[in-house]
Motif scaffolding. Sequence first.
Motif, PDB file in Angstrom:
ATOM      1  N   ARG A 197       4.051   3.386  12.462  1.00  0.00           N
ATOM      2  CA  ARG A 197       5.255   4.218  12.545  1.00  0.00           C
ATOM      3  C   ARG A 197       5.479   5.112  11.334  1.00  0.00           C
ATOM      4  O   ARG A 197       6.370   5.949  11.370  1.00  0.00           O
ATOM      5  CB  ARG A 197       6.487   3.340  12.744  1.00  0.00           C
ATOM      6  N   ILE A 198       4.737   4.905  10.265  1.00  0.00           N
ATOM      7  CA  ILE A 198       4.876   5.754   9.075  1.00  0.00           C
ATOM      8  C   ILE A 198       3.523   6.351   8.744  1.00  0.00           C
ATOM      9  O   ILE A 198       2.481   5.855   9.188  1.00  0.00           O
ATOM     10  CB  ILE A 198       5.407   4.970   7.848  1.00  0.00           C
ATOM     11  N   GLU A 199       3.539   7.418   7.979  1.00  0.00           N
ATOM     12  CA  GLU A 199       2.283   7.975   7.477  1.00  0.00           C
ATOM     13  C   GLU A 199       1.846   7.104   6.315  1.00  0.00           C
ATOM     14  O   GLU A 199       2.493   7.061   5.272  1.00  0.00           O
ATOM     15  CB  GLU A 199       2.475   9.417   7.019  1.00  0.00           C
ATOM     16  N   GLY A 200       0.785   6.357   6.515  1.00  0.00           N
ATOM     17  CA  GLY A 200       0.295   5.456   5.491  1.00  0.00           C
ATOM     18  C   GLY A 200      -0.690   4.478   6.086  1.00  0.00           C
ATOM     19  O   GLY A 200      -1.071   4.587   7.261  1.00  0.00           O
ATOM     20  N   VAL A 201      -1.118   3.529   5.266  1.00  0.00           N
ATOM     21  CA  VAL A 201      -2.060   2.503   5.710  1.00  0.00           C
ATOM     22  C   VAL A 201      -1.542   1.144   5.290  1.00  0.00           C
ATOM     23  O   VAL A 201      -0.691   1.023   4.413  1.00  0.00           O
ATOM     24  CB  VAL A 201      -3.480   2.740   5.147  1.00  0.00           C
ATOM     25  N   ARG A 202      -2.117   0.107   5.939  1.00  0.00           N
ATOM     26  CA  ARG A 202      -1.776  -1.267   5.616  1.00  0.00           C
ATOM     27  C   ARG A 202      -3.058  -2.053   5.422  1.00  0.00           C
ATOM     28  O   ARG A 202      -4.130  -1.636   5.864  1.00  0.00           O
ATOM     29  CB  ARG A 202      -0.951  -1.900   6.725  1.00  0.00           C
ATOM     30  N   LEU A 203      -2.952  -3.196   4.780  1.00  0.00           N
ATOM     31  CA  LEU A 203      -4.078  -4.099   4.633  1.00  0.00           C
ATOM     32  C   LEU A 203      -4.552  -4.522   6.024  1.00  0.00           C
ATOM     33  O   LEU A 203      -3.749  -4.937   6.858  1.00  0.00           O
ATOM     34  CB  LEU A 203      -3.647  -5.319   3.813  1.00  0.00           C
ATOM     35  N   ALA A 204      -5.856  -4.420   6.271  1.00  0.00           N
ATOM     36  CA  ALA A 204      -6.383  -4.730   7.602  1.00  0.00           C
ATOM     37  C   ALA A 204      -6.299  -6.219   7.926  1.00  0.00           C
ATOM     38  O   ALA A 204      -5.817  -6.594   8.995  1.00  0.00           O
ATOM     39  CB  ALA A 204      -7.830  -4.239   7.718  1.00  0.00           C
ATOM     40  N   THR A 247       2.316   3.249  -8.341  1.00  0.00           N
ATOM     41  CA  THR A 247       3.222   3.029  -7.215  1.00  0.00           C
ATOM     42  C   THR A 247       4.470   3.899  -7.353  1.00  0.00           C
ATOM     43  O   THR A 247       4.942   4.475  -6.368  1.00  0.00           O
ATOM     44  CB  THR A 247       3.598   1.532  -7.104  1.00  0.00           C
ATOM     45  N   ILE A 248       4.994   4.011  -8.563  1.00  0.00           N
ATOM     46  CA  ILE A 248       6.179   4.867  -8.775  1.00  0.00           C
ATOM     47  C   ILE A 248       5.856   6.307  -8.407  1.00  0.00           C
ATOM     48  O   ILE A 248       6.588   6.944  -7.642  1.00  0.00           O
ATOM     49  CB  ILE A 248       6.688   4.767 -10.226  1.00  0.00           C
ATOM     50  N   ALA A 249       4.765   6.828  -8.952  1.00  0.00           N
ATOM     51  CA  ALA A 249       4.384   8.217  -8.653  1.00  0.00           C
ATOM     52  C   ALA A 249       4.168   8.417  -7.158  1.00  0.00           C
ATOM     53  O   ALA A 249       4.605   9.431  -6.588  1.00  0.00           O
ATOM     54  CB  ALA A 249       3.128   8.586  -9.430  1.00  0.00           C
ATOM     55  N   ASN A 250       3.518   7.455  -6.523  1.00  0.00           N
ATOM     56  CA  ASN A 250       3.258   7.577  -5.083  1.00  0.00           C
ATOM     57  C   ASN A 250       4.549   7.567  -4.269  1.00  0.00           C
ATOM     58  O   ASN A 250       4.708   8.371  -3.351  1.00  0.00           O
ATOM     59  CB  ASN A 250       2.334   6.455  -4.616  1.00  0.00           C
ATOM     60  N   LEU A 251       5.483   6.671  -4.602  1.00  0.00           N
ATOM     61  CA  LEU A 251       6.737   6.601  -3.844  1.00  0.00           C
ATOM     62  C   LEU A 251       7.642   7.797  -4.110  1.00  0.00           C
ATOM     63  O   LEU A 251       8.385   8.220  -3.224  1.00  0.00           O
ATOM     64  CB  LEU A 251       7.471   5.294  -4.146  1.00  0.00           C
ATOM     65  N   GLU A 252       7.585   8.343  -5.307  1.00  0.00           N
ATOM     66  CA  GLU A 252       8.379   9.553  -5.590  1.00  0.00           C
ATOM     67  C   GLU A 252       7.855  10.743  -4.795  1.00  0.00           C
ATOM     68  O   GLU A 252       8.628  11.588  -4.357  1.00  0.00           O
ATOM     69  CB  GLU A 252       8.347   9.852  -7.089  1.00  0.00           C
ATOM     70  N   ARG A 253       6.562  10.797  -4.575  1.00  0.00           N
ATOM     71  CA  ARG A 253       5.946  11.902  -3.839  1.00  0.00           C
ATOM     72  C   ARG A 253       6.012  11.681  -2.321  1.00  0.00           C
ATOM     73  O   ARG A 253       6.218  12.603  -1.544  1.00  0.00           O
ATOM     74  CB  ARG A 253       4.487  12.066  -4.288  1.00  0.00           C
ATOM     75  N   HIS A 254       5.800  10.438  -1.880  1.00  0.00           N
ATOM     76  CA  HIS A 254       5.730  10.091  -0.454  1.00  0.00           C
ATOM     77  C   HIS A 254       6.479   8.764  -0.272  1.00  0.00           C
ATOM     78  O   HIS A 254       5.907   7.707  -0.517  1.00  0.00           O
ATOM     79  CB  HIS A 254       4.261   9.964  -0.028  1.00  0.00           C
ATOM     80  N   THR A 260       0.845  -1.192   0.000  1.00  0.00           N
ATOM     81  CA  THR A 260       0.000   0.000   0.000  1.00  0.00           C
ATOM     82  C   THR A 260       0.876   1.235   0.000  1.00  0.00           C
ATOM     83  O   THR A 260       1.856   1.327   0.744  1.00  0.00           O
ATOM     84  CB  THR A 260      -0.949   0.040   1.219  1.00  0.00           C
ATOM     85  N   THR A 261       0.517   2.157  -0.884  1.00  0.00           N
ATOM     86  CA  THR A 261       1.135   3.481  -0.937  1.00  0.00           C
ATOM     87  C   THR A 261      -0.004   4.489  -0.900  1.00  0.00           C
ATOM     88  O   THR A 261      -1.174   4.127  -1.063  1.00  0.00           O
ATOM     89  CB  THR A 261       1.977   3.671  -2.216  1.00  0.00           C
ATOM     90  N   LEU A 262       0.336   5.750  -0.704  1.00  0.00           N
ATOM     91  CA  LEU A 262      -0.690   6.790  -0.664  1.00  0.00           C
ATOM     92  C   LEU A 262      -0.746   7.522  -1.994  1.00  0.00           C
ATOM     93  O   LEU A 262       0.272   8.001  -2.499  1.00  0.00           O
ATOM     94  CB  LEU A 262      -0.404   7.784   0.457  1.00  0.00           C
ATOM     95  N   ASN A 263      -1.962   7.631  -2.542  1.00  0.00           N
ATOM     96  CA  ASN A 263      -2.191   8.433  -3.739  1.00  0.00           C
ATOM     97  C   ASN A 263      -2.117   9.916  -3.379  1.00  0.00           C
ATOM     98  O   ASN A 263      -2.136  10.281  -2.201  1.00  0.00           O
ATOM     99  CB  ASN A 263      -3.582   8.108  -4.323  1.00  0.00           C
TER     100      ASN A 263
END
Length: 191
Positions: free
Chosen positions: A80-87, A42-49, A10-13
């Motif tokens: 510990r990070i700003e983001g979400v994970r699969l529940a 995923t690339i765009a999301n990881l480059e931004r966040h 999971t990454t953040l849009n």
Amino acid sequence: MPRILETIVTTLNADGSAHLVPFGLIEEGEHYVVAPFRPSPTIANLERHPFLAAAAPVDVRVIAGCVTGRRGWATLPCERIEGVRLAEAFAHMELAVEAVIPDEVRPRFRCRVVHRGLHQPFLGYNRAQAAVLEAAILSTRLHMLSSDKIRTEMDYLRIAIGKTAGEAELEAWQWIEEKILAGPTPAGSSG
């Protein structure tokens, strides 16, 4: 050969919503590498966040669902990070990108583990779950493989489905078969 862990990443849009995608994390010592093909959200999301979570899903339908456009799976905030994970996960890792190896086709994001969490006991997968995982990976390579190769692989995997699938595995298998019958989509359009 490197060890690859098949996970739900999971990454953040840009709008803060979650982007879930099955991903094989490449193990490099204590680090993990995410190497999506362009173009990729995923690339765009990881480059931004530059943070992500990787989870081992309890339900194999999550993997099949994500590769077939069904991404509305429940998430929880990371610890510990700003983001979400699969529940619904056996376990998850929270990762921070430490380095990016640029590439016009497939950049590599080298990540360190920030946190690990265990959520449910893992008692093992059945053969149908493994077959669904393999079929899901196969379904992302339709543009690269011959129809004969795809048919041969699916015929072999169908044996495990017939012998060991429960309702969840049968539903996941159906989703993947529908995707394969529909034919290839552009490379990198889901990751």
